[in-house]
Design an enzyme around this catalytic site. Sequence first.
Site, mmCIF file in Angstrom:
data_model
loop_
_atom_site.group_PDB
_atom_site.id
_atom_site.type_symbol
_atom_site.label_atom_id
_atom_site.label_comp_id
_atom_site.label_asym_id
_atom_site.label_seq_id
_atom_site.Cartn_x
_atom_site.Cartn_y
_atom_site.Cartn_z
ATOM 1 N N CYS A 101 0.829 -1.208 0.000
ATOM 2 C CA CYS A 101 0.000 0.000 0.000
ATOM 3 C C CYS A 101 0.867 1.262 0.000
ATOM 4 C CB CYS A 101 -0.858 0.022 1.242
ATOM 5 S SG CYS A 101 -1.779 -1.480 1.503
ATOM 6 N N ARG A 143 4.791 0.267 -6.279
ATOM 7 C CA ARG A 143 4.813 -0.562 -5.079
ATOM 8 C C ARG A 143 3.853 -1.747 -5.205
ATOM 9 N NH1 ARG A 143 6.566 2.679 -0.383
ATOM 10 N NH2 ARG A 143 5.176 1.533 0.976
ATOM 11 N N TRP A 183 -3.018 -2.682 -1.441
ATOM 12 C CA TRP A 183 -2.611 -4.035 -1.833
ATOM 13 C C TRP A 183 -3.275 -4.957 -0.820
ATOM 14 C CZ3 TRP A 183 0.641 -8.066 0.079
ATOM 15 C CH2 TRP A 183 1.074 -8.973 -0.887
ATOM 16 N N ASN A 212 -1.474 1.940 6.058
ATOM 17 C CA ASN A 212 -0.590 0.853 5.605
ATOM 18 C C ASN A 212 -0.242 0.024 6.827
ATOM 19 O OD1 ASN A 212 -0.526 2.112 3.169
ATOM 20 N ND2 ASN A 212 1.642 2.673 3.248
ATOM 21 N N GLY A 213 -0.163 -1.288 6.658
ATOM 22 C CA GLY A 213 0.204 -2.138 7.792
ATOM 23 C C GLY A 213 -0.918 -3.096 8.125
ATOM 24 N N GLU A 229 18.181 -17.004 -8.862
ATOM 25 C CA GLU A 229 17.712 -15.638 -9.123
ATOM 26 C C GLU A 229 17.093 -15.551 -10.531
ATOM 27 O OE1 GLU A 229 16.990 -13.159 -7.516
ATOM 28 O OE2 GLU A 229 17.050 -11.467 -8.876
ATOM 29 N N LYS A 237 13.282 -14.435 -11.300
ATOM 30 C CA LYS A 237 12.933 -13.342 -12.220
ATOM 31 C C LYS A 237 11.933 -13.821 -13.255
ATOM 32 C CE LYS A 237 13.956 -10.671 -10.472
ATOM 33 N NZ LYS A 237 14.755 -10.348 -9.322
ATOM 34 N N GLU A 244 8.455 -14.466 -11.761
ATOM 35 C CA GLU A 244 7.862 -13.216 -11.273
ATOM 36 C C GLU A 244 7.243 -12.389 -12.404
ATOM 37 O OE1 GLU A 244 11.012 -11.037 -9.382
ATOM 38 O OE2 GLU A 244 9.669 -10.181 -7.909
ATOM 39 N N HIS A 255 19.156 -36.610 -8.846
ATOM 40 C CA HIS A 255 18.507 -37.028 -7.597
ATOM 41 C C HIS A 255 17.011 -36.716 -7.614
ATOM 42 C CE1 HIS A 255 22.369 -38.063 -5.943
ATOM 43 N NE2 HIS A 255 22.836 -36.893 -6.332
ATOM 44 N N LYS A 278 6.069 -4.180 -4.336
ATOM 45 C CA LYS A 278 7.486 -3.843 -4.360
ATOM 46 C C LYS A 278 8.136 -4.020 -2.993
ATOM 47 C CE LYS A 278 11.397 -2.520 -5.961
ATOM 48 N NZ LYS A 278 12.155 -3.562 -6.682
HETATM 49 C C1 AGP Z 1 12.582 -9.611 -6.218
HETATM 50 O O1 AGP Z 1 12.459 -9.508 -7.590
HETATM 51 C C2 AGP Z 1 11.380 -9.582 -5.438
HETATM 52 N N1 AGP Z 1 10.407 -8.709 -5.892
HETATM 53 C C3 AGP Z 1 11.464 -9.898 -3.955
HETATM 54 O O2 AGP Z 1 11.910 -11.213 -3.865
HETATM 55 C C4 AGP Z 1 12.335 -9.010 -3.037
HETATM 56 O O3 AGP Z 1 13.688 -9.184 -3.340
HETATM 57 C C5 AGP Z 1 12.036 -9.358 -1.576
HETATM 58 O O4 AGP Z 1 10.695 -9.068 -1.297
HETATM 59 C C6 AGP Z 1 12.931 -8.648 -0.601
HETATM 60 O O5 AGP Z 1 12.796 -7.273 -0.678
HETATM 61 P P1 AGP Z 1 13.859 -6.294 -0.040
HETATM 62 O O6 AGP Z 1 15.145 -6.508 -0.741
HETATM 63 O O7 AGP Z 1 13.298 -4.913 -0.271
HETATM 64 O O8 AGP Z 1 13.954 -6.636 1.415
#
Ligand code: AGP
Length: 608
Positions: free
Chosen positions: A2, A27, A72, A97-98, A481, A485, A488, A504, A603
């Site tokens: 949010c 975000r 969100w 937010n929260g 990673e 990506k 995501e 395995h 985000k």
């Molecule tokens: C990465 O592409 C993600 N969107 C997510 O995994 C992110 O790295 C994770 O939420 C941690 O966020 P931060 O680095 O802001 O703590």
Amino acid sequence: MCGIVGAIAQRNVVPILLEGLQRLEYRGYDSAGLVVVHDEELDRVRSTGRVADLTKKTASTQGLIGIAHTRWATHGVPSERNAHPHVSKNQIAVVHNGIIENYEILRTRLTSEGYEFASDTDTEVIGHLIHSYYKNGGTLLAATQAALAELVGAYAIGVIANDNRDQLVCARRGSPLLLGVGDGEHFIASDVSALLAQTRKVVYLEEGDVVELGRHGYKIFDVNGRHVERIVQLSELSNDSVELGLYQHYMQKEIHEQPQALADTLESVCNSQSLVPGIFGAQAANTFADIDSILILACGTSHHAGLVARYWLEEIAGIRCNVEIASEYRYRDSVANPKSLVVVISQSGETADTQAALNHAKSLGHTHTLAICNVPESALIRLCKLRMLTRAGPEIGVASTKAFTTQLAALFLLTLVLAKQRGRLSLQDEQRHLHDLRHLPSAVQKVLELEPHIAKLAEKFASKHNALFLGRGLHFPIAAEGALKLKEVSYIHAEAYPAGELKHGPLALVDKDMPVISVAPNDALLEKLKSNLQEVRARGGELYVFADANTHIKEAEGIHIMHMPEHAGYLSPILHTIPLQLLAYYVALQKGTDVDKPRNLAKSVTVE
Ligand code: AGP
């Protein structure tokens, strides 16, 4: 997550609120709304579409004070009735937010007091609670403070009342919030980028702060209700740094910003002749002398950076290193070692799980703490004794790219500083590593030139539903990673395995429909990796190999090779990250997904 924007001004605040919301879109959100005071009435507009829809719906809305929000969903589905602002008895409006953990108890009590709930959110209790105090007389500030005393959980809030167009109240605990200082006008926002078009003068609020803002001033009260002053800072972010410019998407822009982001992060080190602990803070030398191991805590991409660092720290600095997923560590009764340095890694510095993991580590007796983070003044930066800021600049795309490679650069510096302090780095090696670091931005630039080839390669992925990523050693976390990506941004199911683990289990998945992407650096494990690739090929799997020069892996039927310009030794994971980011980006383009705002994701994940 949010986003909050609020303004009190001598002009119509609606355009200010909308522009702020637009800048917070990155975000992640599923609905948006705003409320202003007009003729002693709360004029509220909400939408489940984009901020652009809200803009259309507010064409005739006007007011000199208002609050706005992008939501969100956590409690309750994304819908207009659950969108913020929430209003109590047409008198109090709140954005939040929260998460309020005791909202069910409060909801039951407030219902028995005659309050009706129009949404499924936890936020609505805040508005009603404030109203329950405000209706008895007193200021909006006092009513808010009384309500906050009853809340359990995390919040950043903005509050206005229909009968008071001269005061906006805000507060934070556990979620970020800052003030923007203007000339005859003041603002609130959960992220400085929301305010850049209005002001660069900002005040970062501390945990528990409650603020009363007017047009010509503001008063901050700390967690104990004492009137306090907080420093006004000039944000270094430029307006341009959050603009898209010539790029199609922020993800693409941010991938291309990596040479500069790395050069900025490494600036102080590359301009000097030797490495000093001071880059991690004044107390770093003493702390580093006192530690015997490292404990890294992080989530998602930042966790992958930690996994790479483990190889560096153990091999180069000879220091034991454990890497834990923050959301798991926070609930585990682990055995603490007070001589361990707890390193939290985070782009945003606000990730709730990472913060909680750090606090958990402290409660277990850990005292040595270091934050590697991209946002100055963020919660993690404040919670740690030592810190290193990555200087990637604002990362808007939900998929983390430049934050990751700059985290790796910072972690490599940590490795070298510890190696030096522990007598494991000769002068010659130190100079060699410094030389490699100075060369890193241009090496990354060369890898970026592969972009058109990768765009072509991505066409082959558009019809796939699954993908397997392989790597070994230092490059297994890079494969992980790459898989993160891809899933995501393109929604293709992707998994990563250390290549030696194939037989395995996961080898059972390999057939002609399963693309297998392999990171193939020219390192000590190359021959082992080649055998693993043979295992894939023998089962009809289609291989996509990102291979360093001299690996002698040849293009053949079912084997597509992408040649990396050079082998970068220990820094190779940074170079090998780039093509995987580009691959994910171009596959997402093929599939037509919302690259910068993938479905269901946010985000910065400021709730658990
Ligand atoms: C990465 O592409 C993600 N969107 C997510 O995994 C992110 O790295 C994770 O939420 C941690 O966020 P931060 O680095 O802001 O703590």
